[in-house]
Design a protein around this motif. Structure first.
Motif, PDB file in Angstrom:
ATOM      1  N   HIS A   7      51.671  29.334  65.740  1.00  0.00           N
ATOM      2  CA  HIS A   7      52.679  29.033  66.749  1.00  0.00           C
ATOM      3  C   HIS A   7      53.833  30.023  66.605  1.00  0.00           C
ATOM      4  O   HIS A   7      54.388  30.196  65.527  1.00  0.00           O
ATOM      5  N   PHE A   8      54.174  30.686  67.704  1.00  0.00           N
ATOM      6  CA  PHE A   8      55.297  31.615  67.712  1.00  0.00           C
ATOM      7  C   PHE A   8      56.376  31.063  68.626  1.00  0.00           C
ATOM      8  O   PHE A   8      56.093  30.416  69.634  1.00  0.00           O
ATOM      9  N   THR A  12      59.726  35.355  70.124  1.00  0.00           N
ATOM     10  CA  THR A  12      58.762  36.205  69.413  1.00  0.00           C
ATOM     11  C   THR A  12      57.576  36.526  70.313  1.00  0.00           C
ATOM     12  O   THR A  12      57.127  37.676  70.377  1.00  0.00           O
ATOM     13  N   ARG A  13      57.074  35.528  71.006  1.00  0.00           N
ATOM     14  CA  ARG A  13      55.947  35.753  71.910  1.00  0.00           C
ATOM     15  C   ARG A  13      56.326  36.750  73.006  1.00  0.00           C
ATOM     16  O   ARG A  13      55.547  37.628  73.366  1.00  0.00           O
ATOM     17  N   ASP A  17      54.499  40.263  73.668  1.00  0.00           N
ATOM     18  CA  ASP A  17      53.974  40.570  75.005  1.00  0.00           C
ATOM     19  C   ASP A  17      54.553  41.873  75.543  1.00  0.00           C
ATOM     20  O   ASP A  17      53.841  42.689  76.125  1.00  0.00           O
TER      21      ASP A  17
END
Length: 72
Positions: A7-8, A12-13, A17
């Motif tokens: 899980h980010f 962070t995600r 991306d």
């Protein structure tokens, strides 16, 4: 014992991306340039008479190949 994070946080995600988005765009530009360089080489290998039949001159080969990308 090993731990795996699956899980980010949204920030962070988003950064991950954005990195892969920029990387992918760079790869697209590189592959596009490579494909067009082969076309330029093929046209440069033609004789002046062959180019004239195509309506091209040597100084306009690059403009012809990139005509859909740039307004030259």
């Amino acid at each position: 014992m090993a731990y795996t994070i699956t899980h980010f946080s949204p920030e962070t995600r988003s950064r991950i991306d954005a990195f892969f988005n920029r990387f992918g765009q760079g790869m697209n530009a590189y592959l596009e340039a490579r494909a067009r360089s082969a076309q330029i080489e093929a046209l440069e290998a033609k004789s002046d008479a062959e180019l004239a039949r195509m309506g091209l001159t040597r100084d306009r080969i690059v403009a012809h190949v990139f005509r859909d990308t740039y307004w030259i």
